[in-house]
Enzyme design. Structure first.
Site, short mmCIF file in Angstrom:
data_model
loop_
_atom_site.label_atom_id
_atom_site.label_comp_id
_atom_site.label_asym_id
_atom_site.label_seq_id
_atom_site.Cartn_x
_atom_site.Cartn_y
_atom_site.Cartn_z
N HIS A 88 0.81 -1.22 0.00
CA HIS A 88 0.00 0.00 0.00
C HIS A 88 0.84 1.27 0.00
CE1 HIS A 88 -3.56 -2.44 1.06
NE2 HIS A 88 -4.24 -1.42 0.57
N GLY A 89 2.04 1.22 0.57
CA GLY A 89 2.83 2.43 0.64
C GLY A 89 4.26 2.19 1.07
#
Lengths: 42, 400
Positions: free
Chosen positions: B321-322
């Site tokens: 996600h990041g």
């Protein structure tokens, strides 16, 4: 949902077109809104 | 750069792409759509973003060829190399621990690569195992770069894309009403993003919030508002691209199913970003779980094997996600929720029996309690999704 509310196809199509026109109107009012997309994958 | 997601320009471009794909056939359709996808990525990300994307796609194609023809170890190496290049290109925060600043090329960082990585890995793994019988060179580039799902998914499977592209399966019924429904879905998605989402965003947690300075009420409101903002923002986007895909004849899979009604955290992940959950289940959870069960240490401990597999899956999910520490914690929190849920479920089954437990969960108080707990657990995890690194560090220091 649509079929349950409007079993008649012509009525249903007319209602859908009216709803689409309403949504376009709402979006036109909000056309200057700026949005950030927070889920772009990183 | 020249185009923003879901802008008027984006919608005009989509209309052009729909007409192009619907009115052409054969190589014109394939090359035309590929040209449109590349032009879109250039307009969205600029020349460096496009160059990074094309480099990573080309690398993915080359490593997929190696993966298919080489020995088992070379195949593992090719997939690992792709993931390492991905980590380097996205300039993950933890690289600072190993690399000097001069060796980090943050300008290669571009959005869309994480979705691209999962599409490439899926084809790589499934083609080697035989689930995908053949990678069609005329379909594969458009599968990787399709403008509608390039930035934020949903993560479509290659077979699904290929069959729809070749008209083996139909995206929607060939009726006026089905096309009107697709148009309505686009409009409703835009309303979710531009009207409802932006309204909720006023109350939502901001990236630089000093969480410890908030009252409990403010904290709750901002967290829950962020949860619903994210839902409107992301599911609205998915509604738009599913509508566009339907009209174009390559409909991506559904990605949301009312996640706020989820009754436990496992159910939540089957309702929220569903295409990602299914990807992680197929390529992370299931292999790890099977591997653990086949080892002598965990053969008689399926609960422990499941918890380890779930933790690892959520860790991968968080890092996917990041690139910052907040996303790592986001994954760990979800892994912890899944572990607690599995242990709690195990204890309840042992105490009450499956039949009685099912009855309690099906009752309305059972459903309401399950939904409330799940919604708050998921909203809490999004705290680390939204906060920037200085705010996460300040929060952790304050708590410790």
């Amino acid at each position: 949902m649509w079929s349950a509310l409007f079993p008649n196809r012509s009525v249903r199509m007319t209602m859908k077109i009216l709803v689409a026109a309403g949504l376009v109107g709402i979006l036109f009012v909000f056309s200057a809104t700026e949005v950030d997309f927070v889920y772009t994958g990183f | 750069m020249f185009i923003d997601l879901l802008s008027w320009e984006f919608l005009l471009f989509s209309a052009f792409a729909i007409i192009l794909v619907a009115s052409s056939t054969g190589p014109v359709r394939t090359v035309g759509f590929l040209g449109a996808n590349i032009a879109f990525i250039f307009a969205l990300l600029g020349p460096i973003g496009l160059a990074s994307t094309l480099f990573f796609s080309g690398l993915g194609w080359g490593l997929t060829r190696v993966h298919l023809t080489a020995s088992r170890w070379a195949a593992i190496l090719s997939a690992t190399l792709l993931v390492l290049v991905f980590i380097y290109m996205l300039d993950y925060e933890f690289l600072g621990l190993f690399l000097p600043d001069a060796a980090r090329l943050s300008f290669l960082q571009t959005v869309g690569l994480s979705f691209l990585l999962f599409r490439i890995l899926h084809v790589m793994i499934d083609a080697r195992s035989g689930v995908i019988d053949r990678i069609d060179p005329a379909v594969y580039p458009n599968y990787l770069l399709a403008f509608s799902t390039f930035m934020m998914g949903p993560i479509q499977r290659y077979q699904d894309f290929r069959d729809q592209w070749a008209d083996r399966t139909q995206a929607i019924e060939m009726t006026y009403e089905a096309h009107l429904d697709a148009g309505l879905r686009i409009l409703w998605g835009l309303v979710k993003v531009y009207v409802i989402g932006t309204f909720i965003f006023r109350f939502a947690l901001q990236p630089n919030t000093d969480v410890l300075a908030l009252s409990l009420g403010e904290f709750w409101l901002q967290l829950v508002a962020f949860y619903f903002f994210l839902y409107m923002n992301f599911s609205g986007y998915c509604d738009v691209v599913i509508g566009i895909g339907s009209l174009m004849g390559i409909r991506p899979p559904e990605n949301f199913n009312n996640p706020y009604f989820a009754q436990n955290i496992a159910d939540f992940w089957l309702r929220q970003h569903r295409s990602l959950t299914l990807w992680l289940t197929d390529y992370v959870f299931n292999p790890v779980y099977k591997k653990a069960l086949s080892s002598s240490s965990f053969a008689s401990l399926p609960l422990a094997a499941g918890i380890i597999a779930a933790m690892l899956t959520m860790l991968v999910s968080g890092l996917w996600h990041g690139t910052t520490i907040g996303f790592l914690i986001f994954g760990l929190v979800h892994g912890t929720w899944l572990a607690i849920y599995r242990i709690w479920d195990h204890v309840l089954v042992a105490r009450l029996g499956k039949k009685r437990l099912r009855k309690i969960r099906a009752s309305w108080p059972g459903r309401v309690v399950g939904m409330a707990i799940t919604l708050h657990a998921a909203a809490f995890a999004f705290l680390f999704f939204q906060l920037d690194t200085p705010s996460v560090v300040a929060l952790l220091k304050g708590l410790l």
